[in-house]
Scaffold this motif. Structure first.
Motif, mmCIF file in Angstrom:
data_model
loop_
_atom_site.group_PDB
_atom_site.id
_atom_site.type_symbol
_atom_site.label_atom_id
_atom_site.label_comp_id
_atom_site.label_asym_id
_atom_site.label_seq_id
_atom_site.Cartn_x
_atom_site.Cartn_y
_atom_site.Cartn_z
ATOM 1 N N ALA A 50 66.079 44.932 34.114
ATOM 2 C CA ALA A 50 67.086 44.196 32.922
ATOM 3 C C ALA A 50 69.113 44.692 32.680
ATOM 4 C CB ALA A 50 66.488 44.627 31.865
ATOM 5 N N ARG A 51 69.926 44.318 33.427
ATOM 6 C CA ARG A 51 71.345 44.201 33.280
ATOM 7 C C ARG A 51 71.396 43.596 31.792
ATOM 8 N NH1 ARG A 51 74.661 46.878 36.311
ATOM 9 N NH2 ARG A 51 77.003 45.916 35.960
ATOM 10 N N VAL A 52 72.144 45.333 30.979
ATOM 11 C CA VAL A 52 72.217 44.631 29.411
ATOM 12 C C VAL A 52 73.489 45.217 29.549
ATOM 13 C CG1 VAL A 52 71.407 44.602 27.017
ATOM 14 C CG2 VAL A 52 69.834 45.074 29.100
ATOM 15 N N THR A 53 74.137 44.688 28.956
ATOM 16 C CA THR A 53 75.526 45.090 28.384
ATOM 17 C C THR A 53 76.003 44.886 26.565
ATOM 18 O OG1 THR A 53 76.772 44.059 30.328
ATOM 19 C CG2 THR A 53 78.064 44.157 28.500
ATOM 20 N N VAL A 54 75.915 45.949 26.495
ATOM 21 C CA VAL A 54 76.589 46.124 24.914
ATOM 22 C C VAL A 54 77.601 45.899 24.744
ATOM 23 C CG1 VAL A 54 75.364 47.482 22.506
ATOM 24 C CG2 VAL A 54 73.882 47.583 24.681
ATOM 25 N N MET A 76 74.104 48.505 31.404
ATOM 26 C CA MET A 76 73.357 49.734 31.652
ATOM 27 C C MET A 76 71.781 48.827 32.353
ATOM 28 S SD MET A 76 72.503 52.801 28.907
ATOM 29 C CE MET A 76 74.321 51.383 28.202
ATOM 30 N N THR A 77 71.141 49.031 33.293
ATOM 31 C CA THR A 77 70.306 48.676 33.650
ATOM 32 C C THR A 77 68.796 49.426 33.631
ATOM 33 O OG1 THR A 77 71.878 48.160 35.748
ATOM 34 C CG2 THR A 77 69.775 48.215 35.879
ATOM 35 N N SER A 78 68.537 48.830 32.998
ATOM 36 C CA SER A 78 66.516 49.126 32.747
ATOM 37 C C SER A 78 65.099 48.679 34.092
ATOM 38 C CB SER A 78 66.692 48.719 31.424
ATOM 39 O OG SER A 78 67.054 49.290 30.945
ATOM 40 N N ARG A 79 64.661 49.087 33.904
ATOM 41 C CA ARG A 79 62.990 48.713 34.435
ATOM 42 C C ARG A 79 62.492 48.594 33.135
ATOM 43 N NH1 ARG A 79 58.784 51.212 38.064
ATOM 44 N NH2 ARG A 79 59.662 53.300 36.801
ATOM 45 N N TRP A 80 61.464 46.999 33.935
ATOM 46 C CA TRP A 80 60.601 47.052 32.949
ATOM 47 C C TRP A 80 59.520 47.710 33.014
ATOM 48 C CZ3 TRP A 80 61.752 43.498 29.205
ATOM 49 C CH2 TRP A 80 63.022 42.823 29.835
ATOM 50 N N ILE A 81 58.554 47.531 32.000
ATOM 51 C CA ILE A 81 57.102 49.075 32.124
ATOM 52 C C ILE A 81 56.311 47.912 31.730
ATOM 53 C CG2 ILE A 81 58.088 51.167 32.175
ATOM 54 C CD1 ILE A 81 57.392 50.887 29.852
ATOM 55 N N ALA A 82 54.885 47.396 31.549
ATOM 56 C CA ALA A 82 53.475 46.468 31.105
ATOM 57 C C ALA A 82 53.687 47.801 30.285
ATOM 58 C CB ALA A 82 52.452 46.376 32.304
ATOM 59 N N ASN A 83 53.411 46.616 28.729
ATOM 60 C CA ASN A 83 52.699 47.502 27.773
ATOM 61 C C ASN A 83 51.428 47.976 27.874
ATOM 62 O OD1 ASN A 83 51.981 47.203 25.130
ATOM 63 N ND2 ASN A 83 52.905 45.864 24.680
ATOM 64 N N PRO A 93 63.712 52.922 25.249
ATOM 65 C CA PRO A 93 64.683 52.762 24.577
ATOM 66 C C PRO A 93 65.606 53.415 25.216
ATOM 67 C CG PRO A 93 62.876 53.663 23.640
ATOM 68 C CD PRO A 93 62.207 53.540 24.598
ATOM 69 N N VAL A 94 67.186 52.637 25.453
ATOM 70 C CA VAL A 94 68.080 52.819 25.666
ATOM 71 C C VAL A 94 69.121 53.321 25.291
ATOM 72 C CG1 VAL A 94 69.901 52.728 27.269
ATOM 73 C CG2 VAL A 94 67.587 51.781 27.978
ATOM 74 N N ALA A 95 70.405 54.917 25.165
ATOM 75 C CA ALA A 95 70.952 54.744 24.430
ATOM 76 C C ALA A 95 72.181 53.719 24.593
ATOM 77 C CB ALA A 95 71.346 56.033 23.942
ATOM 78 N N GLY A 142 75.282 53.552 34.640
ATOM 79 C CA GLY A 142 76.958 52.184 34.695
ATOM 80 C C GLY A 142 77.194 53.254 33.626
ATOM 81 N N MET A 143 78.590 52.458 33.475
ATOM 82 C CA MET A 143 79.271 53.746 32.692
ATOM 83 C C MET A 143 79.725 52.943 31.251
ATOM 84 S SD MET A 143 80.710 56.484 33.669
ATOM 85 C CE MET A 143 82.936 56.201 34.111
ATOM 86 N N ALA A 144 79.739 54.039 30.168
ATOM 87 C CA ALA A 144 79.884 53.868 29.018
ATOM 88 C C ALA A 144 81.555 53.891 29.027
ATOM 89 C CB ALA A 144 79.155 54.539 28.062
ATOM 90 N N SER A 145 81.967 52.884 28.591
ATOM 91 C CA SER A 145 83.569 53.397 28.458
ATOM 92 C C SER A 145 83.600 53.791 26.842
ATOM 93 C CB SER A 145 83.873 52.470 28.661
ATOM 94 O OG SER A 145 84.207 50.828 27.927
ATOM 95 N N GLY A 146 84.979 54.310 26.928
ATOM 96 C CA GLY A 146 85.226 55.009 25.382
ATOM 97 C C GLY A 146 85.962 54.175 25.019
ATOM 98 N N PRO A 147 87.552 54.780 24.218
ATOM 99 C CA PRO A 147 87.851 53.153 22.979
ATOM 100 C C PRO A 147 88.651 52.990 23.791
ATOM 101 C CG PRO A 147 87.328 55.291 21.670
ATOM 102 C CD PRO A 147 86.617 55.413 23.175
#
Lengths: 450, 196
Positions: free
Chosen positions: A78-82, A23-30, A166-168, A6-11
């Motif tokens: 997990a697809r997350v939008t911040v 961003m899309t993140s993969r789940w991992i087992a605890n 953790p995702v930046a 995914g792309m992080a767009s600037g101001p």
């Protein structure tokens, strides 16, 4: 492993722009699932082996907890939008932000790390519902271009049984405008060459103060005839007298900011990243001084230009009006050190008759040399010293000695500036004289030094 | 572009804790992570004392408690569960006992704490609602397991139902289960009744 795309767009183009990253993140087992499963199996095996059902009772909650976690496990990445948005500051010191972390329905909690100004960080775990609307504020100390906020996150699902690494998140970079101090009385150039403005020039013309009374000559306007004086002085019919006045003119001012170094009051940190310092630095004061001076002159109707000694491309030619001020202030706010300081072979050329403000720490020869050259070519030069008062308590003996040598060299430079007729203003004066009062003193009418 | 006019107040004397507190957004009531870790240590010490008494195993339990605080990601909680199991193997079950109830509750709690340790930040705060949700999940499993354990022990040991019902262990377990059930039922209802 985590996969983030995914792309992080600037101001965006809005003044209060949003920073968004998807961003899309993969789940991992605890790892606790593995340990818990192992222990539960051991307990169950022990119960069978030793014929002790009590061990099975101990294993029961573990098995149920693991089964519950497995049953609630997330099935898709997990697809997350911040999104981070900044609100207009209600005070001069607080920056209000609102962050929305849009999580998939699988996520129960969000572990968040907020990093402000690259130095402060705060970590917390909140529910997914709370993460959709995080509101807070913090203080900004430094002006100029900087990363003011970064949001990192990790999702937690199935009551902690699954998580993402953790995702930046998006990095919010902004140019923070410096504070502007109102300055009422400002010095003017020795000669004003403009054709119109708010100051009197030495040329005869319209609009300025009374100059003299003279006989009417071709080219004089009829409305300038002073009939009372004519009645008193005229010796012959047709002899007329006119009142002559000075023309008005605007001042041309060039603000030169030496952004080649940026140091704070903590001497031990000179040479390190000044953005990490907790107090305003020399460049913060330089931006503040430049913005204040530019605003005050533009308000008086004068022409102001800007030059940054750190880069040859950072030049704004003198001009007047609000439009020019809107060009100057962002350029001043963006002034920052770029690469290693370099030595100029000759002083940048400046318009004839312009007044020059040299804003520097004067920790090296460059700014002093420029100021002396401009002064020698007849310009009025005001040097503004923006070095913060040094904190010497933390210094070792040898560091104190080194600082003393640097301070003496700097003192000599400033003294040599005074000797050639450059007026020096201490923007961070420790003796209580505000920059406004110091500039007010220099603005008193003075004869041009020979 | 340019957003905010600035100049911060000098932050010379501000501690790292004050800075973190300033940066923390409005998340409502929250607990520091160190308090949760301290809670885990207290649970371990309590279970050690209840299960092992003052013995060599208790000393091992104290060592394990310290290790949990120092090595945050190590699987010490599950090792401790094995220690409890070893201790239980040495005893003979004669009827419902509070030690067994504590062992079951302690095993489950330590497992949940261990799972939580993997995602808890080293420093920071945890929102109360996060802990409330975890507590609810804990109760959902713990209440039926305790009741089932009581029933099983009564069956295995041949204790009469009357004796089992009259025992203080049953009273404590039943009381805790009742509180848990009330909490499980009432909390979602009260939350749903709120305007927002």
């Amino acid at each position: 492993m985590i996969r983030s795309d995914g792309m992080a767009s600037g101001p965006s183009s809005e003044a209060l722009a949003r920073d968004t990253a998807t961003m899309t993140s993969r789940w991992i087992a605890n790892p606790g699932l593995v340990f818990g499963s192992g222990v539960a199996v051991l307990l169950a095996a022990g119960a069978l082996m030793f014929s002790r059902p009590v061990l099975a009772l101990l294993a029961a909650p573990l098995i149920l907890s693991l089964a519950r976690g497995w049953q609630k496990r997330p099935h898709s990445p997990a697809r997350v939008t911040v999104t981070t948005q900044f609100a207009a500051a209600t005070t001069l010191e607080a920056l209000h932000y609102r962050t929305a972390i849009e999580t998939p329905p699988d996520a129960d909690f969000v572990s968040v790390r907020i990093l402000a100004r690259s130095t402060w960080s705060s970590r917390f775990v909140v529910s997914a519902a709370t993460a959709r609307n995080l509101v807070g504020s913090f203080r900004i100390i430094h002006s100029g271009p900087q990363e003011i906020l970064r949001i990192d996150y990790a999702l937690i699902s199935a009551d902690g049984a699954f998580e993402t690494l953790p995702v930046a998140g998006p990095r919010s970079r902004r140019v923070v405008s410096p504070r502007t101090t109102p300055l009422r009385r400002l010095p003017l150039p020795f000669r004003m060459l403009g054709l119109a403005g708010g100051h009197n020039s030495v040329r005869p013309g319209d609009g300025g103060e009374f100059r003299d009374i003279s006989q009417f000559a071709p080219g004089d306007r009829l409305r300038r005839i002073d009939w009372k004086v004519t009645a008193r002085r005229a010796q012959a019919p047709g002899e007329l007298y006119v009142r002559r006045s000075f023309a008005t003119a605007d001042a041309t001012v060039l603000i030169v900011v030496d952004s080649r170094d940026n140091v704070g009051d903590l001497v031990t940190q000179w040479g390190s990243n000044a953005a990490l310092l907790e107090d305003p630095t020399s460049l913060d004061f330089a931006r503040e001084a430049a913005s204040s001076i530019a605003s005050a002159y533009i308000k008086n109707g004068d022409r102001v230009g800007f030059q940054d000694l750190a880069g040859k491309n950072r030049i704004i030619a003198p001009g007047g009006g609000l439009h020019q001020l809107h060009r100057l202030l962002p350029a001043i706010a963006r002034a920052e050190p770029v690469g290693a300081p370099r030595r100029r072979l000759r002083a940048p050329s400046i318009p004839a008759g312009a007044m020059v403000y040299v804003i520097s720490t004067f920790l090296d020869e460059e700014a002093t040399r420029m100021a002396e050259l401009w002064r020698a070519s007849g310009h009025r030069v005001v040097a503004i010293d923006v070095l913060p008062p040094a904190r010497t308590r933390e210094l070792r003996r040898e560091e104190r000695a080194a600082l003393r040598i640097v301070a003496m060299e700097r003192f000599d430079r400033i003294d040599s500036l005074r000797a050639v007729g450059v007026e020096v203003v201490d923007w961070q004066s420790g003796d209580g004289a505000s920059p406004e009062s110091q500039l007010s003193v220099t603005s008193r009418p003075a004869r041009r030094p020979r | 572009m340019s957003i905010i006019a600035l100049r911060g107040v000098t932050a010379k004397n501000r501690t790292a804790r004050e800075r973190r507190a300033e940066l923390l957004p409005e998340i409502g009531v929250s607990l520091p992570v160190w308090l949760i870790r301290a809670g885990m240590a207290v649970v371990m010490l309590g279970v050690s004392l209840a299960e092992f008494g003052v013995s060599t195993l208790f000393a091992l339990g104290v060592v394990g408690t310290i290790a949990v605080l120092v090595f945050r990601r190590a699987p010490i909680a599950w090792m401790f569960v094995l220690l409890i199991a070893a201790s239980i193997l040495q005893t003979t079950l004669t009827g419902p006992s509070w030690q067994l109830a504590v062992a079951i509750a302690g095993t489950h709690t330590l497992h949940e704490f261990g799972v939580m340790s993997a995602w808890l930040p080293e420093r920071g705060r945890v929102q109360r609602s996060v802990l409330a949700r975890l507590l609810r999940s804990w109760l959902v499993i713990q209440v039926p397991v305790q009741l089932a354990a009581l029933a099983l022990v009564v069956l295995i040991t041949g204790t009469s139902i009357a004796t089992a019902l009259a025992s203080p262990v049953f009273g404590v377990i039943a009381g805790l289960c009742l509180v848990g059930l009330v909490a499980l039922v009432l909390v979602p209802i009260l939350r749903g009744a709120r305007p927002n």
